[in-house]
Scaffold this motif. Sequence first.
Motif, mmCIF file in Angstrom:
data_model
loop_
_atom_site.group_PDB
_atom_site.id
_atom_site.type_symbol
_atom_site.label_atom_id
_atom_site.label_comp_id
_atom_site.label_asym_id
_atom_site.label_seq_id
_atom_site.Cartn_x
_atom_site.Cartn_y
_atom_site.Cartn_z
ATOM 1 N N SER A 173 86.493 5.564 75.678
ATOM 2 C CA SER A 173 86.263 6.668 76.622
ATOM 3 C C SER A 173 85.214 7.599 76.049
ATOM 4 C CB SER A 173 87.562 7.444 76.864
ATOM 5 O OG SER A 173 88.481 6.641 77.551
ATOM 6 N N LEU A 174 84.124 7.760 76.784
ATOM 7 C CA LEU A 174 83.108 8.743 76.392
ATOM 8 C C LEU A 174 83.529 10.059 77.024
ATOM 9 C CD1 LEU A 174 79.798 6.724 76.982
ATOM 10 C CD2 LEU A 174 80.901 7.236 74.794
ATOM 11 N N THR A 175 83.811 11.043 76.189
ATOM 12 C CA THR A 175 84.340 12.287 76.720
ATOM 13 C C THR A 175 83.759 13.460 75.943
ATOM 14 O OG1 THR A 175 86.399 13.440 77.312
ATOM 15 C CG2 THR A 175 86.504 12.067 75.333
ATOM 16 N N GLY A 176 84.350 14.622 76.072
ATOM 17 C CA GLY A 176 83.798 15.777 75.375
ATOM 18 C C GLY A 176 84.822 16.890 75.357
ATOM 19 N N GLY A 177 84.283 18.070 75.520
ATOM 20 C CA GLY A 177 83.100 18.614 76.191
ATOM 21 C C GLY A 177 82.671 17.767 77.389
ATOM 22 N N GLU A 178 81.440 17.956 77.751
ATOM 23 C CA GLU A 178 80.923 17.237 78.921
ATOM 24 C C GLU A 178 79.846 16.254 78.447
ATOM 25 O OE1 GLU A 178 81.788 16.773 82.044
ATOM 26 O OE2 GLU A 178 79.993 15.533 82.171
ATOM 27 N N PRO A 179 80.176 14.956 78.442
ATOM 28 C CA PRO A 179 79.257 13.978 77.841
ATOM 29 C C PRO A 179 77.900 13.892 78.539
ATOM 30 C CG PRO A 179 81.096 12.867 78.935
ATOM 31 C CD PRO A 179 81.410 14.325 78.929
ATOM 32 N N THR A 180 77.872 14.265 79.851
ATOM 33 C CA THR A 180 76.591 14.160 80.566
ATOM 34 C C THR A 180 75.594 15.228 80.121
ATOM 35 O OG1 THR A 180 77.400 15.569 82.355
ATOM 36 C CG2 THR A 180 77.693 13.190 82.641
ATOM 37 N N LEU A 181 76.046 16.211 79.346
ATOM 38 C CA LEU A 181 75.117 17.253 78.867
ATOM 39 C C LEU A 181 74.185 16.724 77.779
ATOM 40 C CD1 LEU A 181 77.282 20.491 78.503
ATOM 41 C CD2 LEU A 181 75.626 19.954 80.273
ATOM 42 N N ARG A 182 74.562 15.625 77.165
ATOM 43 C CA ARG A 182 73.712 15.107 76.078
ATOM 44 C C ARG A 182 72.436 14.514 76.668
ATOM 45 N NH1 ARG A 182 76.041 13.818 71.060
ATOM 46 N NH2 ARG A 182 74.829 11.914 70.828
ATOM 47 N N PRO A 183 71.281 14.873 76.116
ATOM 48 C CA PRO A 183 70.041 14.284 76.630
ATOM 49 C C PRO A 183 70.086 12.756 76.560
ATOM 50 C CG PRO A 183 69.573 16.049 75.076
ATOM 51 C CD PRO A 183 71.053 15.843 75.040
ATOM 52 N N SER A 184 70.862 12.224 75.612
ATOM 53 C CA SER A 184 70.911 10.767 75.423
ATOM 54 C C SER A 184 72.039 10.121 76.226
ATOM 55 C CB SER A 184 71.106 10.466 73.933
ATOM 56 O OG SER A 184 72.140 11.278 73.401
ATOM 57 N N PHE A 185 72.692 10.867 77.133
ATOM 58 C CA PHE A 185 73.890 10.343 77.812
ATOM 59 C C PHE A 185 73.634 8.998 78.499
ATOM 60 C CE2 PHE A 185 75.976 9.868 81.967
ATOM 61 C CZ PHE A 185 77.251 9.566 81.520
ATOM 62 N N LEU A 186 72.559 8.920 79.287
ATOM 63 C CA LEU A 186 72.355 7.676 80.048
ATOM 64 C C LEU A 186 72.176 6.492 79.097
ATOM 65 C CD1 LEU A 186 70.076 8.836 83.014
ATOM 66 C CD2 LEU A 186 72.492 8.230 83.097
ATOM 67 N N ARG A 187 71.406 6.702 78.057
ATOM 68 C CA ARG A 187 71.201 5.601 77.073
ATOM 69 C C ARG A 187 72.534 5.213 76.452
ATOM 70 N NH1 ARG A 187 66.696 8.783 75.896
ATOM 71 N NH2 ARG A 187 67.624 9.788 74.082
ATOM 72 N N VAL A 217 85.849 9.015 72.380
ATOM 73 C CA VAL A 217 84.655 9.442 71.640
ATOM 74 C C VAL A 217 84.208 10.771 72.235
ATOM 75 C CG1 VAL A 217 82.326 8.807 70.945
ATOM 76 C CG2 VAL A 217 84.017 7.021 71.375
ATOM 77 N N ARG A 218 84.394 11.846 71.466
ATOM 78 C CA ARG A 218 83.997 13.169 71.966
ATOM 79 C C ARG A 218 82.551 13.374 71.564
ATOM 80 N NH1 ARG A 218 88.421 15.243 74.148
ATOM 81 N NH2 ARG A 218 90.386 14.440 73.352
ATOM 82 N N THR A 219 81.656 13.052 72.500
ATOM 83 C CA THR A 219 80.234 13.030 72.134
ATOM 84 C C THR A 219 79.655 14.441 71.994
ATOM 85 O OG1 THR A 219 79.551 12.830 74.429
ATOM 86 C CG2 THR A 219 79.881 10.766 73.213
ATOM 87 N N THR A 220 80.345 15.419 72.525
ATOM 88 C CA THR A 220 79.914 16.812 72.343
ATOM 89 C C THR A 220 81.108 17.718 72.625
ATOM 90 O OG1 THR A 220 78.444 18.565 73.143
ATOM 91 C CG2 THR A 220 79.103 16.938 74.762
ATOM 92 N N SER A 221 81.147 18.899 72.018
ATOM 93 C CA SER A 221 82.182 19.833 72.469
ATOM 94 C C SER A 221 81.596 20.870 73.424
ATOM 95 C CB SER A 221 82.925 20.498 71.306
ATOM 96 O OG SER A 221 82.124 20.716 70.227
ATOM 97 N N ARG A 222 80.285 20.765 73.699
ATOM 98 C CA ARG A 222 79.689 21.678 74.693
ATOM 99 C C ARG A 222 80.141 21.279 76.094
ATOM 100 N NH1 ARG A 222 74.085 20.749 74.985
ATOM 101 N NH2 ARG A 222 74.053 22.342 76.596
ATOM 102 N N CYS A 223 80.281 22.247 76.964
ATOM 103 C CA CYS A 223 80.663 21.919 78.336
ATOM 104 C C CYS A 223 79.987 22.894 79.286
ATOM 105 C CB CYS A 223 82.180 21.978 78.502
ATOM 106 S SG CYS A 223 82.733 21.189 80.038
ATOM 107 N N ASN A 224 79.726 22.442 80.511
ATOM 108 C CA ASN A 224 79.186 23.338 81.541
ATOM 109 C C ASN A 224 80.316 23.979 82.345
ATOM 110 O OD1 ASN A 224 79.924 20.889 82.586
ATOM 111 N ND2 ASN A 224 78.111 20.609 83.859
#
Length: 447
Positions: free
Chosen positions: A187-201, A144-151
Amino acid sequence: MNESSAKITWLEQLHQVLLRVHLPVREMVLTQGRLRIDFGFRTDRNLTVDIRPRDAASQCFSQTRRYSIGYDGQGPLDRSEQSGLERLVSVLQRIENRLPEKWQGTAGVFLPSTPRSERFLRTFPFCTVERSQVGESWLTEVLVRTTSRCNQDCLFCTAPIHETPLESDIYALLDELPEAFPHAMLSLTGGEPTLRPSFLREVVSASSREGIASVQVQTNAVLLGSKLDPQLIPVRPHLSFFVSLHDLDPERYDRCTHTRGQLAFALKGIRRLVDGGHRVTINTVVSAINVEHLVDFAKQWPRALPVSDAIDWHLSALICPSGRPEAAEVLVPYPTFVEQLQRAAAIAHQQGIVVQSVRASTHASVPACFLPPEWQEQPFHRPQVLEHETGLLDQQRAWVKAEACSQCIHNAYCLGVPRPYALRFGVRALRPLKPPAELATPTQDRE
Ligand SMILES: C[S@@+](CC[C@H](N)C(=O)[O-])C[C@H]1O[C@@H](n2cnc3c(N)ncnc32)[C@H](O)[C@@H]1O
Protein backbone atom coordinates in the motif's frame (compact mmCIF):
# COMPACT_ATOMS: atom_id res chain seq x y z
CA MET A 1 30.25 -12.52 14.00
CA ASN A 2 28.20 -10.23 11.80
CA GLU A 3 27.02 -10.90 8.32
CA SER A 4 26.76 -8.11 5.81
CA SER A 5 23.95 -7.64 3.37
CA ALA A 6 25.45 -4.36 2.19
CA LYS A 7 26.02 -3.78 -1.47
CA ILE A 8 27.99 -0.65 -0.61
CA THR A 9 31.70 -1.29 -0.22
CA TRP A 10 32.60 1.73 1.90
CA LEU A 11 30.00 0.70 4.48
CA GLU A 12 31.55 -2.74 4.80
CA GLN A 13 34.99 -1.15 5.10
CA LEU A 14 33.79 1.24 7.79
CA HIS A 15 32.30 -1.73 9.63
CA GLN A 16 35.68 -3.49 9.58
CA VAL A 17 37.46 -0.34 10.84
CA LEU A 18 35.04 0.01 13.76
CA LEU A 19 35.50 -3.63 14.75
CA ARG A 20 39.29 -3.22 14.60
CA VAL A 21 39.13 -0.42 17.19
CA HIS A 22 36.94 -2.69 19.37
CA LEU A 23 33.70 -0.82 18.92
CA PRO A 24 30.91 -3.38 19.56
CA VAL A 25 28.84 -2.83 16.41
CA ARG A 26 25.59 -4.80 16.37
CA GLU A 27 24.00 -3.37 13.28
CA MET A 28 24.58 -0.62 10.71
CA VAL A 29 21.87 0.76 8.45
CA LEU A 30 22.35 3.35 5.75
CA THR A 31 19.06 4.92 4.75
CA GLN A 32 17.68 8.33 3.79
CA GLY A 33 21.17 9.82 3.62
CA ARG A 34 22.02 8.88 7.24
CA LEU A 35 23.88 6.09 8.93
CA ARG A 36 22.43 4.46 12.03
CA ILE A 37 24.71 2.24 14.09
CA ASP A 38 23.54 0.08 16.99
CA PHE A 39 26.28 -0.52 19.55
CA GLY A 40 26.26 -3.04 22.38
CA PHE A 41 28.59 -1.32 24.86
CA ARG A 42 26.50 -2.97 27.58
CA THR A 43 24.79 -6.31 27.42
CA ASP A 44 21.56 -4.92 28.83
CA ARG A 45 20.94 -2.13 26.33
CA ASN A 46 21.53 -0.88 22.84
CA LEU A 47 22.96 2.52 22.04
CA THR A 48 21.78 3.79 18.66
CA VAL A 49 24.07 6.35 17.08
CA ASP A 50 22.89 8.53 14.24
CA ILE A 51 25.47 9.99 11.84
CA ARG A 52 24.27 12.52 9.30
CA PRO A 53 25.73 15.30 7.15
CA ARG A 54 26.92 18.11 9.40
CA ASP A 55 24.14 20.49 10.28
CA ALA A 56 25.21 23.55 12.23
CA ALA A 57 21.73 23.97 13.77
CA SER A 58 21.29 20.48 15.17
CA GLN A 59 22.03 19.58 18.78
CA CYS A 60 24.16 16.50 18.89
CA PHE A 61 26.85 14.64 20.80
CA SER A 62 29.70 15.85 18.59
CA GLN A 63 30.54 17.12 15.12
CA THR A 64 33.36 16.40 12.74
CA ARG A 65 34.17 18.49 9.68
CA ARG A 66 31.54 16.57 7.68
CA TYR A 67 29.20 14.89 10.12
CA SER A 68 26.90 15.46 13.09
CA ILE A 69 26.87 12.55 15.52
CA GLY A 70 23.98 12.04 17.90
CA TYR A 71 22.51 9.14 19.83
CA ASP A 72 19.25 7.72 21.12
CA GLY A 73 19.65 6.14 24.49
CA GLN A 74 17.59 5.40 27.53
CA GLY A 75 19.09 7.45 30.32
CA PRO A 76 22.53 9.08 30.53
CA LEU A 77 25.61 7.48 28.95
CA ASP A 78 27.75 5.37 31.24
CA ARG A 79 31.58 5.48 31.08
CA SER A 80 31.95 2.71 28.50
CA GLU A 81 29.37 4.35 26.23
CA GLN A 82 30.90 7.82 26.63
CA SER A 83 34.41 6.62 25.80
CA GLY A 84 33.09 4.41 22.97
CA LEU A 85 31.36 7.36 21.37
CA GLU A 86 34.50 9.48 21.71
CA ARG A 87 36.46 6.70 19.97
CA LEU A 88 33.89 6.63 17.16
CA VAL A 89 34.19 10.39 16.68
CA SER A 90 37.98 10.22 16.48
CA VAL A 91 37.79 7.35 13.94
CA LEU A 92 35.41 9.40 11.80
CA GLN A 93 37.68 12.44 12.00
CA ARG A 94 40.58 10.32 10.80
CA ILE A 95 38.86 8.64 7.86
CA GLU A 96 36.09 10.97 6.77
CA ASN A 97 38.01 12.19 3.72
CA ARG A 98 37.87 8.65 2.41
CA LEU A 99 34.10 8.35 2.88
CA PRO A 100 31.74 9.59 0.15
CA GLU A 101 30.76 13.26 0.25
CA LYS A 102 27.04 12.40 0.13
CA TRP A 103 25.56 9.21 1.49
CA GLN A 104 23.27 7.68 -1.08
CA GLY A 105 21.50 4.39 -1.37
CA THR A 106 20.31 1.92 1.24
CA ALA A 107 22.32 -0.90 2.76
CA GLY A 108 22.84 -2.66 6.03
CA VAL A 109 25.14 -4.81 8.10
CA PHE A 110 23.09 -7.13 10.27
CA LEU A 111 23.51 -9.98 12.70
CA PRO A 112 23.14 -13.30 10.88
CA SER A 113 20.13 -14.06 13.06
CA THR A 114 18.21 -10.98 11.88
CA PRO A 115 15.49 -12.22 9.51
CA ARG A 116 15.09 -10.64 6.07
CA SER A 117 11.76 -9.12 7.05
CA GLU A 118 13.38 -7.35 10.04
CA ARG A 119 16.28 -6.13 7.91
CA PHE A 120 13.77 -4.69 5.45
CA LEU A 121 11.85 -2.82 8.16
CA ARG A 122 15.03 -1.40 9.67
CA THR A 123 16.37 -0.31 6.31
CA PHE A 124 13.07 1.30 5.31
CA PRO A 125 11.76 2.81 8.56
CA PHE A 126 8.85 4.49 6.75
CA CYS A 127 7.33 1.02 6.11
CA THR A 128 5.15 -0.97 8.50
CA VAL A 129 3.59 -4.41 8.20
CA GLU A 130 0.13 -5.66 9.10
CA ARG A 131 -0.73 -9.34 9.00
CA SER A 132 -4.28 -10.57 8.84
CA GLN A 133 -6.11 -13.76 8.06
CA VAL A 134 -8.86 -14.05 5.48
CA GLY A 135 -10.46 -17.49 5.69
CA GLU A 136 -7.55 -19.91 5.78
CA SER A 137 -5.02 -17.63 4.07
CA TRP A 138 -2.73 -15.07 5.61
CA LEU A 139 -2.39 -11.66 4.04
CA THR A 140 0.68 -9.52 4.58
CA GLU A 141 0.19 -5.83 3.88
CA VAL A 142 3.29 -3.67 3.68
CA LEU A 143 2.34 -0.03 4.17
CA VAL A 144 4.80 2.36 2.56
CA ARG A 145 4.37 5.88 3.93
CA THR A 146 5.98 7.75 1.08
CA THR A 147 5.50 11.12 2.77
CA SER A 148 3.99 12.49 5.95
CA ARG A 149 2.97 15.69 4.15
CA CYS A 150 -0.71 15.98 3.34
CA ASN A 151 -3.02 18.45 1.60
CA GLN A 152 -5.65 17.65 4.25
CA ASP A 153 -5.62 17.66 8.03
CA CYS A 154 -8.25 15.14 9.16
CA LEU A 155 -8.68 15.59 12.89
CA PHE A 156 -8.55 11.82 13.42
CA CYS A 157 -5.60 11.12 11.09
CA THR A 158 -3.55 8.05 12.01
CA ALA A 159 -0.48 8.87 9.91
CA PRO A 160 2.81 9.20 11.83
CA ILE A 161 5.37 11.94 11.16
CA HIS A 162 8.63 10.73 9.63
CA GLU A 163 11.36 11.83 7.29
CA THR A 164 10.49 11.77 3.62
CA PRO A 165 12.19 8.95 1.72
CA LEU A 166 14.04 9.68 -1.51
CA GLU A 167 12.62 8.40 -4.78
CA SER A 168 15.61 6.03 -4.94
CA ASP A 169 14.63 4.63 -1.49
CA ILE A 170 11.23 3.68 -2.92
CA TYR A 171 12.81 1.77 -5.83
CA ALA A 172 15.27 0.10 -3.45
CA LEU A 173 12.43 -1.15 -1.27
CA LEU A 174 10.51 -2.37 -4.32
CA ASP A 175 13.61 -4.36 -5.27
CA GLU A 176 13.82 -5.97 -1.83
CA LEU A 177 10.16 -6.43 -0.99
CA PRO A 178 9.54 -9.71 -2.86
CA GLU A 179 12.32 -11.43 -0.91
CA ALA A 180 11.52 -9.87 2.46
CA PHE A 181 7.74 -10.36 2.22
CA PRO A 182 6.93 -12.75 -0.62
CA HIS A 183 3.55 -12.13 -2.33
CA ALA A 184 2.67 -9.23 -0.07
CA MET A 185 0.11 -6.55 -0.72
CA LEU A 186 1.83 -3.17 -1.03
CA SER A 187 0.00 0.00 0.00
CA LEU A 188 1.42 3.35 -1.06
CA THR A 189 0.14 5.73 1.57
CA GLY A 190 1.16 8.72 3.64
CA GLY A 191 0.43 11.59 4.29
CA GLU A 192 -0.80 12.01 0.77
CA PRO A 193 1.31 9.97 -1.68
CA THR A 194 0.12 11.96 -4.72
CA LEU A 195 1.93 15.04 -3.36
CA ARG A 196 5.28 13.52 -4.26
CA PRO A 197 6.59 14.84 -7.59
CA SER A 198 7.67 11.24 -8.29
CA PHE A 199 4.24 9.72 -7.45
CA LEU A 200 3.30 8.65 -10.98
CA ARG A 201 6.69 7.03 -11.58
CA GLU A 202 6.48 5.25 -8.21
CA VAL A 203 3.02 3.78 -8.71
CA VAL A 204 3.86 2.68 -12.25
CA SER A 205 7.07 1.05 -11.02
CA ALA A 206 5.37 -0.67 -8.06
CA SER A 207 2.57 -2.08 -10.18
CA SER A 208 4.87 -3.46 -12.84
CA ARG A 209 7.04 -5.54 -10.45
CA GLU A 210 6.99 -9.32 -10.21
CA GLY A 211 6.57 -10.87 -6.77
CA ILE A 212 4.15 -8.29 -5.34
CA ALA A 213 0.64 -9.76 -5.11
CA SER A 214 -1.25 -6.47 -5.27
CA VAL A 215 -0.69 -2.74 -5.08
CA GLN A 216 -3.06 -0.27 -3.48
CA VAL A 217 -2.79 3.51 -3.47
CA GLN A 218 -4.35 5.16 -0.43
CA THR A 219 -5.27 8.71 -1.42
CA ASN A 220 -7.83 11.46 -1.02
CA ALA A 221 -7.84 11.77 -4.86
CA VAL A 222 -7.86 15.59 -4.73
CA LEU A 223 -4.77 15.94 -6.92
CA LEU A 224 -6.06 13.20 -9.23
CA GLY A 225 -8.96 15.58 -9.97
CA SER A 226 -6.70 18.54 -10.63
CA LYS A 227 -2.98 18.43 -11.37
CA LEU A 228 -2.38 14.72 -11.98
CA ASP A 229 -3.80 12.66 -14.81
CA PRO A 230 -4.72 9.11 -13.70
CA GLN A 231 -4.73 8.11 -17.42
CA LEU A 232 -0.94 8.11 -17.15
CA ILE A 233 -1.13 5.11 -14.80
CA PRO A 234 -1.48 1.87 -16.78
CA VAL A 235 -4.48 -0.20 -15.66
CA ARG A 236 -3.42 -3.49 -14.07
CA PRO A 237 -5.65 -6.16 -12.55
CA HIS A 238 -3.74 -6.11 -9.24
CA LEU A 239 -3.64 -2.29 -8.89
CA SER A 240 -6.43 -0.47 -7.02
CA PHE A 241 -7.13 2.84 -5.32
CA PHE A 242 -8.45 3.18 -1.77
CA VAL A 243 -9.89 6.67 -1.69
CA SER A 244 -10.83 8.48 1.52
CA LEU A 245 -14.17 10.23 1.12
CA HIS A 246 -15.81 10.99 4.42
CA ASP A 247 -18.90 12.84 3.19
CA LEU A 248 -20.66 14.02 0.04
CA ASP A 249 -21.78 17.26 1.65
CA PRO A 250 -19.17 19.99 0.96
CA GLU A 251 -19.44 21.59 4.40
CA ARG A 252 -19.10 18.30 6.31
CA TYR A 253 -16.33 17.12 3.98
CA ASP A 254 -14.43 20.31 4.86
CA ARG A 255 -15.01 19.72 8.59
CA CYS A 256 -13.70 16.17 8.41
CA THR A 257 -10.63 17.13 6.41
CA HIS A 258 -9.98 20.64 7.81
CA THR A 259 -9.85 22.01 4.27
CA ARG A 260 -12.04 24.21 2.07
CA GLY A 261 -13.48 23.48 -1.31
CA GLN A 262 -11.66 20.23 -2.10
CA LEU A 263 -14.70 17.92 -2.40
CA ALA A 264 -15.31 18.71 -6.09
CA PHE A 265 -11.71 17.82 -6.91
CA ALA A 266 -11.86 14.58 -4.94
CA LEU A 267 -15.05 13.56 -6.78
CA LYS A 268 -13.50 14.45 -10.12
CA GLY A 269 -10.39 12.44 -9.22
CA ILE A 270 -12.53 9.39 -8.39
CA ARG A 271 -14.49 9.71 -11.64
CA ARG A 272 -11.28 10.02 -13.64
CA LEU A 273 -9.87 6.89 -11.98
CA VAL A 274 -13.00 4.84 -12.72
CA ASP A 275 -13.35 6.26 -16.26
CA GLY A 276 -9.71 5.38 -16.81
CA GLY A 277 -10.46 1.72 -15.99
CA HIS A 278 -9.04 1.60 -12.43
CA ARG A 279 -10.65 -0.19 -9.49
CA VAL A 280 -11.64 2.10 -6.62
CA THR A 281 -12.82 1.52 -3.06
CA ILE A 282 -14.32 4.53 -1.32
CA ASN A 283 -13.26 4.57 2.34
CA THR A 284 -15.50 6.55 4.69
CA VAL A 285 -14.19 6.90 8.23
CA VAL A 286 -17.30 7.09 10.40
CA SER A 287 -17.20 9.81 13.04
CA ALA A 288 -19.65 11.97 14.96
CA ILE A 289 -19.49 14.41 12.03
CA ASN A 290 -20.88 12.06 9.38
CA VAL A 291 -22.57 9.15 11.19
CA GLU A 292 -26.08 10.59 10.97
CA HIS A 293 -25.57 11.30 7.26
CA LEU A 294 -24.47 7.90 5.94
CA VAL A 295 -27.96 7.39 4.53
CA ASP A 296 -27.69 10.72 2.64
CA PHE A 297 -24.29 9.59 1.38
CA ALA A 298 -25.85 6.43 -0.06
CA LYS A 299 -28.75 8.39 -1.58
CA GLN A 300 -26.52 11.01 -3.20
CA TRP A 301 -23.91 8.57 -4.48
CA PRO A 302 -25.44 8.01 -7.96
CA ARG A 303 -25.41 11.76 -8.65
CA ALA A 304 -21.90 12.31 -7.31
CA LEU A 305 -20.02 9.11 -8.12
CA PRO A 306 -20.04 6.31 -10.68
CA VAL A 307 -22.10 3.20 -9.95
CA SER A 308 -20.31 0.22 -11.48
CA ASP A 309 -18.48 -3.02 -10.70
CA ALA A 310 -15.27 -1.00 -10.58
CA ILE A 311 -16.17 0.90 -7.41
CA ASP A 312 -17.39 -0.19 -3.98
CA TRP A 313 -17.84 1.28 -0.49
CA HIS A 314 -15.88 0.52 2.65
CA LEU A 315 -16.82 2.04 6.00
CA SER A 316 -14.18 2.20 8.72
CA ALA A 317 -14.68 2.55 12.43
CA LEU A 318 -12.57 5.31 13.93
CA ILE A 319 -9.15 4.33 15.24
CA CYS A 320 -7.80 6.70 17.91
CA PRO A 321 -4.18 7.54 17.18
CA SER A 322 -2.30 8.28 20.40
CA GLY A 323 -0.97 11.62 19.13
CA ARG A 324 -4.47 12.93 18.32
CA PRO A 325 -6.60 13.28 21.46
CA GLU A 326 -9.17 15.24 19.38
CA ALA A 327 -10.05 11.98 17.60
CA ALA A 328 -11.71 10.68 20.77
CA GLU A 329 -14.14 13.61 20.70
CA VAL A 330 -15.67 12.41 17.43
CA LEU A 331 -15.92 8.74 18.40
CA VAL A 332 -19.30 7.16 17.77
CA PRO A 333 -20.83 4.44 19.97
CA TYR A 334 -20.73 1.25 17.92
CA PRO A 335 -24.48 0.55 18.25
CA THR A 336 -25.15 3.94 16.59
CA PHE A 337 -22.58 3.21 13.88
CA VAL A 338 -24.10 -0.20 13.16
CA GLU A 339 -27.68 1.12 13.08
CA GLN A 340 -26.77 3.89 10.61
CA LEU A 341 -24.67 1.53 8.55
CA GLN A 342 -27.53 -0.96 8.22
CA ARG A 343 -29.82 1.78 6.91
CA ALA A 344 -27.19 3.19 4.56
CA ALA A 345 -26.22 -0.27 3.26
CA ALA A 346 -29.86 -1.10 2.48
CA ILE A 347 -30.17 2.05 0.36
CA ALA A 348 -26.80 1.47 -1.27
CA HIS A 349 -27.87 -2.05 -2.28
CA GLN A 350 -31.07 -0.72 -3.85
CA GLN A 351 -28.91 1.63 -5.93
CA GLY A 352 -26.54 -1.12 -7.09
CA ILE A 353 -23.64 0.00 -4.88
CA VAL A 354 -21.57 -2.80 -3.33
CA VAL A 355 -20.84 -2.26 0.37
CA GLN A 356 -17.87 -4.18 1.73
CA SER A 357 -18.19 -6.24 4.88
CA VAL A 358 -17.85 -4.07 7.96
CA ARG A 359 -15.36 -6.71 9.04
CA ALA A 360 -13.09 -6.14 6.03
CA SER A 361 -10.85 -3.76 8.00
CA THR A 362 -8.41 -5.09 10.51
CA HIS A 363 -7.87 -2.35 13.08
CA ALA A 364 -10.78 -0.22 11.84
CA SER A 365 -13.44 -2.94 12.29
CA VAL A 366 -16.31 -3.05 14.77
CA PRO A 367 -16.10 -5.97 17.27
CA ALA A 368 -18.35 -8.81 16.10
CA CYS A 369 -20.55 -8.68 19.22
CA PHE A 370 -21.97 -5.30 18.10
CA LEU A 371 -23.05 -6.67 14.73
CA PRO A 372 -26.37 -8.24 13.75
CA PRO A 373 -26.07 -12.07 13.48
CA GLU A 374 -26.08 -12.08 9.65
CA TRP A 375 -23.05 -9.75 9.61
CA GLN A 376 -21.18 -11.77 12.23
CA GLU A 377 -20.86 -14.58 9.68
CA GLN A 378 -19.44 -12.39 6.89
CA PRO A 379 -15.94 -13.18 5.67
CA PHE A 380 -13.49 -10.94 7.45
CA HIS A 381 -9.90 -9.88 7.93
CA ARG A 382 -8.73 -11.16 11.28
CA PRO A 383 -5.84 -9.01 12.41
CA GLN A 384 -2.80 -10.69 13.90
CA VAL A 385 -3.23 -9.22 17.36
CA LEU A 386 0.08 -8.39 18.99
CA GLU A 387 0.39 -9.24 22.67
CA HIS A 388 0.94 -5.66 23.84
CA GLU A 389 -1.92 -4.26 21.71
CA THR A 390 -4.98 -5.23 23.71
CA GLY A 391 -6.01 -6.32 27.18
CA LEU A 392 -8.13 -5.33 30.13
CA LEU A 393 -8.30 -1.56 30.67
CA ASP A 394 -4.91 -0.22 31.62
CA GLN A 395 -2.83 2.74 30.58
CA GLN A 396 -0.43 0.72 28.47
CA ARG A 397 -2.65 -0.78 25.83
CA ALA A 398 -4.10 0.98 22.79
CA TRP A 399 -7.09 -1.40 22.68
CA VAL A 400 -9.25 -2.64 25.50
CA LYS A 401 -11.50 -5.64 26.16
CA ALA A 402 -13.94 -6.69 28.87
CA GLU A 403 -13.25 -9.67 31.13
CA ALA A 404 -16.11 -11.55 29.47
CA CYS A 405 -14.26 -11.36 26.11
CA SER A 406 -12.02 -14.25 27.17
CA GLN A 407 -15.09 -16.53 26.67
CA CYS A 408 -15.74 -15.27 23.12
CA ILE A 409 -15.06 -17.33 19.99
CA HIS A 410 -13.42 -14.24 18.42
CA ASN A 411 -11.15 -13.52 21.38
CA ALA A 412 -7.90 -14.55 19.67
CA TYR A 413 -8.20 -12.00 16.89
CA CYS A 414 -10.53 -9.31 18.24
CA LEU A 415 -8.85 -6.11 19.39
CA GLY A 416 -11.81 -4.93 21.46
CA VAL A 417 -12.34 -1.15 21.43
CA PRO A 418 -9.83 1.73 21.29
CA ARG A 419 -8.82 2.82 24.81
CA PRO A 420 -10.40 6.32 24.43
CA TYR A 421 -13.62 4.54 23.40
CA ALA A 422 -13.53 2.43 26.57
CA LEU A 423 -12.91 5.52 28.70
CA ARG A 424 -15.85 7.35 27.11
CA PHE A 425 -18.44 4.63 26.58
CA GLY A 426 -17.19 1.76 28.78
CA VAL A 427 -16.76 -1.89 27.80
CA ARG A 428 -19.92 -3.30 29.36
CA ALA A 429 -21.57 -3.67 25.94
CA LEU A 430 -18.85 -6.14 24.84
CA ARG A 431 -20.24 -9.65 25.21
CA PRO A 432 -18.85 -13.09 24.41
CA LEU A 433 -20.15 -14.79 21.27
CA LYS A 434 -20.72 -18.54 21.33
CA PRO A 435 -20.16 -20.92 18.42
CA PRO A 436 -23.12 -21.11 16.02
CA ALA A 437 -25.67 -23.56 17.48
CA GLU A 438 -25.29 -26.10 14.68
CA LEU A 439 -21.54 -26.40 15.33
CA ALA A 440 -21.88 -26.80 19.08
CA THR A 441 -22.19 -30.50 19.81
CA PRO A 442 -24.16 -31.12 23.01
CA THR A 443 -22.12 -33.09 25.55
CA GLN A 444 -24.56 -36.04 25.74
CA ASP A 445 -24.30 -36.51 21.92
CA ARG A 446 -20.61 -37.03 22.19
CA GLU A 447 -20.89 -39.69 24.81
C1 LIG B 1 -3.72 8.22 6.90
S1 LIG B 1 -4.52 8.04 5.37
C2 LIG B 1 -3.25 8.47 4.24
C3 LIG B 1 -3.66 8.35 2.79
C4 LIG B 1 -4.42 9.50 2.18
N1 LIG B 1 -3.95 10.79 2.52
C5 LIG B 1 -5.91 9.38 2.43
O1 LIG B 1 -6.51 10.37 2.87
O2 LIG B 1 -6.47 8.32 2.15
C6 LIG B 1 -4.63 6.26 5.20
C7 LIG B 1 -6.00 5.69 5.43
O3 LIG B 1 -6.31 5.74 6.81
C8 LIG B 1 -7.66 6.15 6.96
N2 LIG B 1 -7.74 6.77 8.29
C9 LIG B 1 -7.18 7.90 8.70
N3 LIG B 1 -7.42 8.14 9.98
C10 LIG B 1 -8.18 7.11 10.42
C11 LIG B 1 -8.76 6.77 11.69
N4 LIG B 1 -8.60 7.53 12.76
N5 LIG B 1 -9.47 5.64 11.78
C12 LIG B 1 -9.64 4.83 10.71
N6 LIG B 1 -9.10 5.09 9.50
C13 LIG B 1 -8.38 6.22 9.35
C14 LIG B 1 -7.85 7.09 5.81
O4 LIG B 1 -9.21 7.30 5.50
C15 LIG B 1 -7.13 6.38 4.70
O5 LIG B 1 -7.95 5.41 4.07
